[in-house]
Scaffold this motif. Sequence first.
Motif, short mmCIF file in Angstrom:
data_model
loop_
_atom_site.label_atom_id
_atom_site.label_comp_id
_atom_site.label_asym_id
_atom_site.label_seq_id
_atom_site.Cartn_x
_atom_site.Cartn_y
_atom_site.Cartn_z
N ALA A 55 0.81 -1.22 0.00
CA ALA A 55 0.00 0.00 0.00
C ALA A 55 0.84 1.27 0.00
O ALA A 55 0.67 2.16 0.83
CB ALA A 55 -0.95 -0.01 1.20
N ASN A 56 1.78 1.34 -0.95
CA ASN A 56 2.60 2.54 -1.11
C ASN A 56 2.39 3.07 -2.52
O ASN A 56 1.95 2.34 -3.40
CB ASN A 56 4.08 2.19 -0.92
CG ASN A 56 4.50 1.01 -1.78
OD1 ASN A 56 4.20 -0.14 -1.43
ND2 ASN A 56 5.15 1.27 -2.89
N ARG A 57 2.73 4.32 -2.72
CA ARG A 57 2.71 4.84 -4.09
C ARG A 57 3.88 4.23 -4.84
O ARG A 57 4.88 3.85 -4.24
CB ARG A 57 2.74 6.37 -4.10
CG ARG A 57 1.55 6.91 -3.34
CD ARG A 57 1.06 8.30 -3.71
NE ARG A 57 1.30 8.76 -5.04
CZ ARG A 57 0.37 8.81 -6.00
NH1 ARG A 57 -0.85 8.37 -5.77
NH2 ARG A 57 0.66 9.29 -7.17
N SER A 58 3.73 4.11 -6.14
CA SER A 58 4.75 3.49 -6.97
C SER A 58 6.12 4.12 -6.71
O SER A 58 6.25 5.34 -6.66
CB SER A 58 4.37 3.67 -8.43
OG SER A 58 5.34 3.13 -9.27
N GLY A 59 7.14 3.28 -6.53
CA GLY A 59 8.49 3.78 -6.35
C GLY A 59 8.84 4.12 -4.91
O GLY A 59 9.98 4.47 -4.61
N ARG A 60 7.88 4.04 -4.00
CA ARG A 60 8.14 4.33 -2.58
C ARG A 60 8.27 3.01 -1.83
O ARG A 60 7.91 1.96 -2.34
CB ARG A 60 7.00 5.16 -1.99
CG ARG A 60 6.62 6.37 -2.81
CD ARG A 60 7.69 7.45 -2.79
NE ARG A 60 7.79 8.05 -1.48
CZ ARG A 60 7.04 9.06 -1.06
NH1 ARG A 60 6.13 9.59 -1.87
NH2 ARG A 60 7.18 9.56 0.14
N ILE A 61 8.78 3.09 -0.59
CA ILE A 61 8.96 1.84 0.14
C ILE A 61 7.64 1.34 0.75
O ILE A 61 6.71 2.10 0.99
CB ILE A 61 10.03 1.93 1.24
CG1 ILE A 61 9.80 3.14 2.12
CG2 ILE A 61 11.43 1.92 0.63
CD1 ILE A 61 10.72 3.21 3.29
N SER A 62 7.61 0.03 0.98
CA SER A 62 6.38 -0.61 1.45
C SER A 62 6.05 -0.18 2.88
O SER A 62 6.95 -0.04 3.71
CB SER A 62 6.53 -2.12 1.38
OG SER A 62 6.71 -2.52 0.05
N PRO A 63 4.77 0.02 3.17
CA PRO A 63 4.35 0.49 4.49
C PRO A 63 4.20 -0.65 5.50
O PRO A 63 3.62 -1.69 5.21
CB PRO A 63 2.98 1.10 4.21
CG PRO A 63 2.47 0.33 3.04
CD PRO A 63 3.66 -0.13 2.25
#
Length: 312
Positions: free
Chosen positions: A137-145
Amino acid sequence: MTLSTDDIEKAAGLLKSGELVAFPTETVYGLGGNALSDDAVARIYEAKGRPSFNPLIVHMSSLSEVDSYALLNDQAVALANAFWPGPLTLVLKRNHDCRLSLLVSAGLDTVAVRIPAHPVAQSLLTAAKLPIAAPSANRSGRISPTQASHVQEELADKVAMILDGGSCVVGIESTVLDLSGDMPVILRPGSITKTQLSDVIGTLKAAEHHSDIRGPGMLESHYAPSKPLRLNATDIKSGEALLAFSSPVKGAQCVENLSDSGDLREAAANLFRMLRKLDASRAQSIAVMPIPEEGLGIAINDRLKRAAAPRN
Ligand code: TXA
Ligand code: MG
């Protein structure tokens, strides 16, 4: 942080009505939508802002549910018995009559499934009585929450509800093992190790250079239409079927319209099904009308460019 039955029921109701719900799993938080609905799955890609259609993991509650959508071979059953519920994702062939959205598979004939161990994920799956497609549930290219607050920061305006189940105990994404080919292949390393897997099924290999499969174009077995595609078509040539967007250009005998109203989410939801349909038609090739290069249009165009590229 303690969730009530009402919270779970509310989240299940939202999923049934096509909305997105973020929920905890033992690995990371997932951005969930009804895996049977093309529209809900298109919303997931839209929310993540992914520039391409990376296939998604479908979460299920039982082995019999998995069996109703995908082909379970002996290795899959052995691994399921050893590691499910838990942080292992298996890539399996879709059943012939598989009702899962083609968009969760990004057009492939396989689907990635797992049965998560987190009690909130399990309650949600049981209450919704649906397979739930959920990338991290992260925006593309960001690390996983790994906490509800991370999801809140990145996706608050994109989800109908965030179920807060505290911190994820595993904290890294599930191991992804492809069982759809001749030899099992680890596509993404995770907390379940190669040794643990080979103790159960024997020989397997790790994908050559790998962190995450960035796009379906990198998957060897990617579905590509057998007919040639001509992109950005503004007219129809003889023998062409038409994949239209908005108002169809005239002249094709066989037409599928991604969206009459020019809606990109609807177009994404229809893309793989319509491509398959036109590919199965009598036409010799497929003309594709221009799709705006914005929002989900970027992922649609990425997919169409791959489909139109010369094959080897
Ligand atoms: O721990 C996890 O796996 C989390 C939680 C929410 O379950 N989910 C997750 O999903 O990490 P996502 O979409 O961020 O990563 C899915 C991975 C990608 O590397 C994707 O390429 C691969 O699984 N994958 C999904 N379907 C596939 C398929 N049909 N064939 C090959 N790889 C697939
Ligand atoms: Mg991810």
